[in-house]
Design a protein around this motif. Structure first.
Motif, PDB file in Angstrom:
ATOM      1  N   ARG A 258       0.835  -1.198   0.000  1.00  0.00           N
ATOM      2  CA  ARG A 258       0.000   0.000   0.000  1.00  0.00           C
ATOM      3  C   ARG A 258       0.867   1.244   0.000  1.00  0.00           C
ATOM      4  NH1 ARG A 258      -3.782  -1.101   4.824  1.00  0.00           N
ATOM      5  NH2 ARG A 258      -3.240   1.061   5.256  1.00  0.00           N
ATOM      6  N   ALA A 259       0.432   2.245  -0.719  1.00  0.00           N
ATOM      7  CA  ALA A 259       1.226   3.463  -0.887  1.00  0.00           C
ATOM      8  C   ALA A 259       1.531   4.114   0.456  1.00  0.00           C
ATOM      9  CB  ALA A 259       0.479   4.435  -1.795  1.00  0.00           C
ATOM     10  N   ASP A 260       0.594   4.010   1.427  1.00  0.00           N
ATOM     11  CA  ASP A 260       0.817   4.658   2.722  1.00  0.00           C
ATOM     12  C   ASP A 260       1.603   3.772   3.677  1.00  0.00           C
ATOM     13  OD1 ASP A 260      -1.127   2.771   3.022  1.00  0.00           O
ATOM     14  OD2 ASP A 260      -2.329   3.943   4.430  1.00  0.00           O
ATOM     15  N   GLU A 261       2.055   2.598   3.181  1.00  0.00           N
ATOM     16  CA  GLU A 261       2.819   1.690   4.035  1.00  0.00           C
ATOM     17  C   GLU A 261       4.182   1.488   3.399  1.00  0.00           C
ATOM     18  OE1 GLU A 261       1.397  -2.418   5.026  1.00  0.00           O
ATOM     19  OE2 GLU A 261       0.020  -1.193   6.228  1.00  0.00           O
ATOM     20  N   ARG A 262       5.152   2.220   3.925  1.00  0.00           N
ATOM     21  CA  ARG A 262       6.497   2.122   3.382  1.00  0.00           C
ATOM     22  C   ARG A 262       7.003   0.692   3.443  1.00  0.00           C
ATOM     23  NH1 ARG A 262       8.452   7.767   4.803  1.00  0.00           N
ATOM     24  NH2 ARG A 262       6.683   8.029   6.160  1.00  0.00           N
ATOM     25  N   PRO A 263       7.688   0.210   2.451  1.00  0.00           N
ATOM     26  CA  PRO A 263       8.277  -1.124   2.537  1.00  0.00           C
ATOM     27  C   PRO A 263       9.364  -1.161   3.610  1.00  0.00           C
ATOM     28  CG  PRO A 263       8.994   0.000   0.547  1.00  0.00           C
ATOM     29  CD  PRO A 263       7.922   0.846   1.160  1.00  0.00           C
ATOM     30  N   ALA A 264       9.437  -2.263   4.350  1.00  0.00           N
ATOM     31  CA  ALA A 264      10.446  -2.405   5.390  1.00  0.00           C
ATOM     32  C   ALA A 264      11.820  -2.538   4.756  1.00  0.00           C
ATOM     33  CB  ALA A 264      10.145  -3.640   6.228  1.00  0.00           C
ATOM     34  N   THR A 265      12.812  -1.938   5.366  1.00  0.00           N
ATOM     35  CA  THR A 265      14.151  -2.032   4.799  1.00  0.00           C
ATOM     36  C   THR A 265      15.192  -2.507   5.801  1.00  0.00           C
ATOM     37  OG1 THR A 265      14.506   0.283   5.283  1.00  0.00           O
ATOM     38  CG2 THR A 265      13.751  -0.250   3.070  1.00  0.00           C
ATOM     39  N   LEU A 266      14.812  -2.674   7.067  1.00  0.00           N
ATOM     40  CA  LEU A 266      15.802  -3.088   8.066  1.00  0.00           C
ATOM     41  C   LEU A 266      15.122  -3.857   9.203  1.00  0.00           C
ATOM     42  CD1 LEU A 266      15.354  -0.941  10.657  1.00  0.00           C
ATOM     43  CD2 LEU A 266      16.447   0.592   9.051  1.00  0.00           C
ATOM     44  N   LEU A 267      15.941  -4.564   9.977  1.00  0.00           N
ATOM     45  CA  LEU A 267      15.444  -5.188  11.206  1.00  0.00           C
ATOM     46  C   LEU A 267      15.605  -4.162  12.318  1.00  0.00           C
ATOM     47  CD1 LEU A 267      16.983  -8.773  10.872  1.00  0.00           C
ATOM     48  CD2 LEU A 267      14.589  -8.100  10.589  1.00  0.00           C
ATOM     49  N   ARG A 268      14.553  -3.903  13.065  1.00  0.00           N
ATOM     50  CA  ARG A 268      14.604  -2.823  14.053  1.00  0.00           C
ATOM     51  C   ARG A 268      15.754  -3.049  15.041  1.00  0.00           C
ATOM     52  NH1 ARG A 268       9.058  -4.299  17.484  1.00  0.00           N
ATOM     53  NH2 ARG A 268       9.918  -6.120  18.545  1.00  0.00           N
ATOM     54  N   THR A 269      16.434  -1.952  15.382  1.00  0.00           N
ATOM     55  CA  THR A 269      17.588  -2.040  16.283  1.00  0.00           C
ATOM     56  C   THR A 269      17.184  -1.721  17.713  1.00  0.00           C
ATOM     57  OG1 THR A 269      18.146   0.257  15.838  1.00  0.00           O
ATOM     58  CG2 THR A 269      19.184  -1.410  14.441  1.00  0.00           C
ATOM     59  N   HIS A 270      15.967  -1.243  17.900  1.00  0.00           N
ATOM     60  CA  HIS A 270      15.397  -0.979  19.228  1.00  0.00           C
ATOM     61  C   HIS A 270      13.888  -0.919  19.065  1.00  0.00           C
ATOM     62  CE1 HIS A 270      16.773   3.360  18.038  1.00  0.00           C
ATOM     63  NE2 HIS A 270      15.839   2.906  17.210  1.00  0.00           N
ATOM     64  N   THR A 271      13.146  -1.030  20.167  1.00  0.00           N
ATOM     65  CA  THR A 271      11.685  -0.990  20.049  1.00  0.00           C
ATOM     66  C   THR A 271      11.167   0.450  20.115  1.00  0.00           C
ATOM     67  OG1 THR A 271      11.427  -1.441  22.419  1.00  0.00           O
ATOM     68  CG2 THR A 271      11.344  -3.333  20.926  1.00  0.00           C
ATOM     69  N   SER A 272      12.061   1.431  20.093  1.00  0.00           N
ATOM     70  CA  SER A 272      11.627   2.840  20.034  1.00  0.00           C
ATOM     71  C   SER A 272      10.680   3.067  18.863  1.00  0.00           C
ATOM     72  CB  SER A 272      12.827   3.773  19.841  1.00  0.00           C
ATOM     73  OG  SER A 272      13.917   3.372  20.618  1.00  0.00           O
ATOM     74  N   ALA A 273      10.923   2.319  17.775  1.00  0.00           N
ATOM     75  CA  ALA A 273      10.105   2.471  16.571  1.00  0.00           C
ATOM     76  C   ALA A 273       8.628   2.238  16.877  1.00  0.00           C
ATOM     77  CB  ALA A 273      10.577   1.498  15.493  1.00  0.00           C
TER      78      ALA A 273
END
Ligand code: 2NL
Length: 355
Positions: A172-187
């Motif tokens: 979906r256009a409003d859902e950016r494709p994932a590009t990394l594994l999160r390095t912290h749960t701050s996201a």
């Protein structure tokens, strides 16, 4: 006067009465009915040498005995056969096998304890995606493209994860494709602030990933709990009170807690949090490198740039945040020397922890 046939019959009956197995019956059959050396064969030979007038009677009696013996042996063998359990049958008289009862993994147990301490104070417990985009993992946390912290993070990047097997997946256009594994749960907390107005009281536990090699203190995946409190008039005193209360509940009510200035791109001011060494009670040992204190948390007042990124007004709103590594805490609490033990699923290790 007893005939040789009667003698043999009573001898057989005595032995037959005590025969109780296939092997016993086989031995009896050999001994009595064997073509050569069998007792009945010997008897028939004896009959052949008897006077002519007795021969027919003796012969008939001997043959009758032979049939009697055959019948007796056959019947007992059949009886033994039918009393045997069929192959694969369950012996209901055996004691049952004790089922192996699993237990909570020590990391899960610790994570659950942390969650419940905060849940009781009204914090919401949040989940989020483990694959993230640049914005939620870095950009919104005051780490723009050229920020050295991105290097420090040693991130695991994914190659065009929205393309599998050469075919582009619908994104979906409003859902950016994932590009990394999160390095912290701050996201996860950034996502929450993007969609909720203050006040905020949340914790975000979960797996995070770093480009690290395995050693005593590193695994490329580990677990973290981050916390975030945002509202009007939230101060550093709230941060200190919250974290002191948390650590004294997690360890002991008299655990010493100290704060030392630190740096994170997403907090200002920032503070590392230490507790008195559990091992030496503060007198100095190898575990605390003779300092008497062990670092357990990172924390700070949320940087105004973070509030701007999620659309909060940093003039009106303040907040504090903290992050804690579950494995590190578990190593300290249980005196475990090697973080890898938590991920090897060796029951000899895991069964040492209480149910
Ligand atoms: C550490 C450091 C920390 C935070 C995490 C945070 C999250 C948001 C905004 C600001 Cl959304 N800060 N999280 C803040 C300070 C420290 O963790 O050493 N963790 C093991």
């Amino acid at each position: 006067m007893s005939s040789p046939v009667d003698d043999l019959r009573s001898r057989f009956q005595g032995e037959f009465a005590t025969a109780s197995s296939d092997a016993d019956l086989k031995a009896l059959r050999d001994r009595y009915l064997g073509r050569k050396g069998g007792a009945v064969a010997a008897l028939l030979k004896e009959v052949a040498g008897a006077p002519a007038d007795q021969r027919p009677i003796l012969g008939r009696e001997a043959n009758e005995l032979k049939r009697e013996i055959e019948t007796a042996l056959d019947e007992k063998r059949a009886a033994l056969e039918s009393s045997k359990a069929p192959a694969g049958a369950v012996d209901v008289s055996l004691p049952g096998r004790r089922p192996a009862i699993g237990r909570t993994h020590p990391l899960t147990a610790l994570r659950t304890r942390i969650e419940s301490i905060f849940a009781r104070q009204g914090y919401e417990i949040l989940d989020g995606p483990e694959t993230e985009d640049d914005w939620h993992n870095f950009e919104a946390l005051n780490m723009p493209a050229e920020h050295p912290a991105r290097d420090m993070q040693d991130t695991l990047y994914l190659k065009e994860p929205w393309v599998r097997g050469g075919a582009a997946l619908a994104v979906r256009a409003d859902e950016r494709p994932a590009t990394l594994l999160r390095t912290h749960t701050s996201a996860v907390q950034i996502r929450y602030m993007e969609t909720h107005d203050p006040p905020v009281r949340i914790i975000a536990p979960g797996r995070v990933y770093r480009r690290d090699n395995l050693d005593l203190t590193h695994t490329p995946m580990f677990q973290q709990v981050e916390g975030l409190v945002v509202g009007e008039g939230v101060t550093m005193a709230d941060l200190k009170g919250t974290l002191i209360g948390f650590l004294r509940e997690l360890f002991t009510p008299d655990t010493p807690v100290v704060f030392r200035p630190s740096f994170f791109p997403y907090t200002e001011p920032s503070a590392d949090v230490f507790i008195g060494c559990q091992q030496c009670k503060g007198s100095g040992c190898a575990m605390c490198k003779r300092t008497g204190f062990i670092e357990v948390l990172g924390s700070g007042m949320v940087h105004p740039a973070v509030f701007e990124a999620v659309g909060y007004d940093p003039v009106k709103i303040t907040g504090f945040a903290f992050g804690v590594g579950i494995e590190r805490l578990a190593l300290l609490m249980h005196g475990v020397e090697d973080i890898r033990l938590f991920y090897e699923n060796d029951l000899r290790f895991l069964e040492q922890f209480p149910l």
